[in-house]
Design a protein around this motif. Structure first.
Motif, PDB file in Angstrom:
ATOM      1  N   VAL A  81       0.925  -0.640   0.045  1.00 11.51           N
ATOM      2  CA  VAL A  81       0.025  -0.117  -0.199  1.00 11.51           C
ATOM      3  C   VAL A  81       1.544   0.991  -0.026  1.00 11.51           C
ATOM      4  O   VAL A  81       0.942   1.839  -0.726  1.00 11.51           O
ATOM      5  CB  VAL A  81      -1.021  -0.149   1.026  1.00 11.51           C
ATOM      6  CG1 VAL A  81      -1.510   1.415   0.991  1.00 11.51           C
ATOM      7  CG2 VAL A  81      -1.919  -1.604   0.840  1.00 11.51           C
ATOM      8  N   GLN A  82       1.739   1.286   0.597  1.00 10.20           N
ATOM      9  CA  GLN A  82       2.781   2.123   0.764  1.00 10.20           C
ATOM     10  C   GLN A  82       3.191   2.332  -0.547  1.00 10.20           C
ATOM     11  O   GLN A  82       3.791   3.845  -1.294  1.00 10.20           O
ATOM     12  CB  GLN A  82       3.642   1.985   1.945  1.00 10.20           C
ATOM     13  CG  GLN A  82       3.385   2.454   3.646  1.00 10.20           C
ATOM     14  CD  GLN A  82       4.678   2.076   4.432  1.00 10.20           C
ATOM     15  OE1 GLN A  82       5.342   1.436   3.988  1.00 10.20           O
ATOM     16  NE2 GLN A  82       4.307   1.980   5.417  1.00 10.20           N
ATOM     17  N   THR A  83       4.072   1.145  -1.423  1.00 11.26           N
ATOM     18  CA  THR A  83       4.431   1.880  -2.541  1.00 11.26           C
ATOM     19  C   THR A  83       3.686   2.474  -3.327  1.00 11.26           C
ATOM     20  O   THR A  83       3.961   3.295  -4.162  1.00 11.26           O
ATOM     21  CB  THR A  83       4.712  -0.303  -2.621  1.00 11.26           C
ATOM     22  OG1 THR A  83       6.055  -0.351  -1.789  1.00 11.26           O
ATOM     23  CG2 THR A  83       5.040   0.588  -4.057  1.00 11.26           C
ATOM     24  N   VAL A  84       2.406   1.679  -3.324  1.00 11.20           N
ATOM     25  CA  VAL A  84       1.089   2.241  -4.514  1.00 11.20           C
ATOM     26  C   VAL A  84       1.012   3.634  -4.255  1.00 11.20           C
ATOM     27  O   VAL A  84       0.907   4.598  -5.369  1.00 11.20           O
ATOM     28  CB  VAL A  84      -0.038   1.342  -4.324  1.00 11.20           C
ATOM     29  CG1 VAL A  84      -1.109   2.159  -5.163  1.00 11.20           C
ATOM     30  CG2 VAL A  84       0.300  -0.145  -5.033  1.00 11.20           C
ATOM     31  N   MET A  85       0.858   3.692  -3.292  1.00  9.57           N
ATOM     32  CA  MET A  85       0.561   5.338  -2.764  1.00  9.57           C
ATOM     33  C   MET A  85       1.789   6.704  -3.033  1.00  9.57           C
ATOM     34  O   MET A  85       1.806   7.834  -3.270  1.00  9.57           O
ATOM     35  CB  MET A  85       0.000   5.320  -1.370  1.00  9.57           C
ATOM     36  CG  MET A  85      -1.116   5.053  -0.898  1.00  9.57           C
ATOM     37  SD  MET A  85      -2.531   5.193  -1.488  1.00  9.57           S
ATOM     38  CE  MET A  85      -3.692   4.599  -1.705  1.00  9.57           C
ATOM     39  N   SER A  86       2.894   5.670  -2.732  1.00 11.94           N
ATOM     40  CA  SER A  86       4.295   6.995  -2.925  1.00 11.94           C
ATOM     41  C   SER A  86       3.794   6.607  -4.372  1.00 11.94           C
ATOM     42  O   SER A  86       4.360   8.165  -5.641  1.00 11.94           O
ATOM     43  CB  SER A  86       5.405   6.203  -1.999  1.00 11.94           C
ATOM     44  OG  SER A  86       6.685   6.461  -3.076  1.00 11.94           O
ATOM     45  N   ALA A  87       3.630   6.316  -5.665  1.00 17.38           N
ATOM     46  CA  ALA A  87       4.232   6.004  -6.442  1.00 17.38           C
ATOM     47  C   ALA A  87       2.326   6.997  -7.283  1.00 17.38           C
ATOM     48  O   ALA A  87       2.788   8.485  -8.310  1.00 17.38           O
ATOM     49  CB  ALA A  87       3.941   4.932  -7.911  1.00 17.38           C
ATOM     50  N   LEU A  88       1.602   6.799  -6.803  1.00 18.83           N
ATOM     51  CA  LEU A  88       0.325   7.481  -7.179  1.00 18.83           C
ATOM     52  C   LEU A  88       1.006   9.364  -7.304  1.00 18.83           C
ATOM     53  O   LEU A  88       0.277  10.172  -7.544  1.00 18.83           O
ATOM     54  CB  LEU A  88      -1.283   7.397  -6.222  1.00 18.83           C
ATOM     55  CG  LEU A  88      -1.722   5.885  -7.165  1.00 18.83           C
ATOM     56  CD1 LEU A  88      -2.452   5.702  -5.932  1.00 18.83           C
ATOM     57  CD2 LEU A  88      -1.884   6.428  -8.912  1.00 18.83           C
ATOM     58  N   SER A  89       1.365   9.395  -5.424  1.00 17.67           N
ATOM     59  CA  SER A  89       1.370  11.231  -5.447  1.00 17.67           C
ATOM     60  C   SER A  89       2.921  11.703  -6.037  1.00 17.67           C
ATOM     61  O   SER A  89       2.212  12.491  -6.700  1.00 17.67           O
ATOM     62  CB  SER A  89       2.292  11.028  -3.621  1.00 17.67           C
ATOM     63  OG  SER A  89       3.226  10.310  -3.280  1.00 17.67           O
ATOM     64  N   VAL A  90       4.023  10.831  -7.117  1.00 19.31           N
ATOM     65  CA  VAL A  90       4.533  11.651  -7.866  1.00 19.31           C
ATOM     66  C   VAL A  90       4.183  11.400  -8.925  1.00 19.31           C
ATOM     67  O   VAL A  90       4.711  11.693  -9.808  1.00 19.31           O
ATOM     68  CB  VAL A  90       6.097  11.276  -7.610  1.00 19.31           C
ATOM     69  CG1 VAL A  90       6.459  11.754  -6.100  1.00 19.31           C
ATOM     70  CG2 VAL A  90       6.053   9.250  -7.812  1.00 19.31           C
ATOM     71  N   ALA A  91       3.184  10.997  -9.415  1.00 19.74           N
ATOM     72  CA  ALA A  91       2.768  10.515 -10.546  1.00 19.74           C
ATOM     73  C   ALA A  91       2.258  11.853 -11.232  1.00 19.74           C
ATOM     74  O   ALA A  91       2.427  11.850 -12.965  1.00 19.74           O
ATOM     75  CB  ALA A  91       1.484   9.370 -10.708  1.00 19.74           C
ATOM     76  N   PRO A  92       1.899  13.027 -10.769  1.00 21.11           N
ATOM     77  CA  PRO A  92       1.395  14.032 -11.721  1.00 21.11           C
ATOM     78  C   PRO A  92       3.117  14.999 -12.024  1.00 21.11           C
ATOM     79  O   PRO A  92       3.359  15.105 -13.073  1.00 21.11           O
ATOM     80  CB  PRO A  92       0.913  14.742 -10.334  1.00 21.11           C
ATOM     81  CG  PRO A  92      -0.275  13.808  -9.398  1.00 21.11           C
ATOM     82  CD  PRO A  92       0.680  13.294  -9.879  1.00 21.11           C
ATOM     83  N   THR A  93       3.954  14.559 -11.094  1.00 21.75           N
ATOM     84  CA  THR A  93       5.548  15.462 -11.110  1.00 21.75           C
ATOM     85  C   THR A  93       6.033  14.590 -12.353  1.00 21.75           C
ATOM     86  O   THR A  93       6.152  15.066 -13.321  1.00 21.75           O
ATOM     87  CB  THR A  93       6.056  15.153 -10.338  1.00 21.75           C
ATOM     88  OG1 THR A  93       5.525  15.563  -8.809  1.00 21.75           O
ATOM     89  CG2 THR A  93       7.463  16.086 -10.406  1.00 21.75           C
ATOM     90  N   ARG A  94       6.119  13.387 -12.239  1.00 17.05           N
ATOM     91  CA  ARG A  94       6.402  12.388 -13.611  1.00 17.05           C
ATOM     92  C   ARG A  94       5.453  12.515 -15.072  1.00 17.05           C
ATOM     93  O   ARG A  94       6.710  13.002 -15.863  1.00 17.05           O
ATOM     94  CB  ARG A  94       6.002  10.836 -13.358  1.00 17.05           C
ATOM     95  CG  ARG A  94       6.654  11.222 -12.056  1.00 17.05           C
ATOM     96  CD  ARG A  94       8.331  10.693 -12.248  1.00 17.05           C
ATOM     97  NE  ARG A  94       9.264  10.194 -11.056  1.00 17.05           N
ATOM     98  CZ  ARG A  94      10.179  10.798 -10.670  1.00 17.05           C
ATOM     99  NH1 ARG A  94      10.314  12.220 -10.363  1.00 17.05           N
ATOM    100  NH2 ARG A  94      11.028   9.906  -9.323  1.00 17.05           N
TER     101      ARG A  94
END
Length: 111
Positions: A81-94
């Protein structure tokens, strides 16, 4: 008439089995929190091997020994869950960075 009842009966039987499986999973605590799931796993690890051994001796089959599982499902779940949330949080920047790189590449091609 019987041809129409057979699919309905199959549907009812399959639905009943699926409902029973969900009920048993809920009753055993598998659909609860991670701690409840870990407790259910420990309970299954202590109860199932003797039952399987008794059943295989009754049937006459020889099964290999069960592997030992030594990890916490709740810790693994939380890490996922932490990995998925981390990826979703940086998705707009990426997405913005990749868009800028794409525009730069297109501009270089047009030159």
């Amino acid at each position: 008439m019987a041809a129409r009842l057979l699919p309905a009966a199959r549907f009812i039987i399959k639905g009943s089995l699926a409902g029973a499986a969900v009920y048993v999973a809920y009753d055993q605590g598998l659909l609860g929190s991670g701690a409840e799931g870990a407790e259910a796993l420990k309970k299954a690890q202590t109860v199932l091997p003797p039952v399987i051994k008794e059943w295989t001796s009754y049937v006459g089959w020889e099964l290999p020994p069960t592997p030992k599982i030594d990890f916490s499902p709740s810790d693994s779940w939380n890490k996922g869950v932490q990995t998925v949330m981390s990826a979703l949080s940086v998705a707009p920047t990426r997405a913005c960075e990749y868009t800028m790189e794409g525009w730069k590449y297109m501009k270089d091609l047009v030159k």
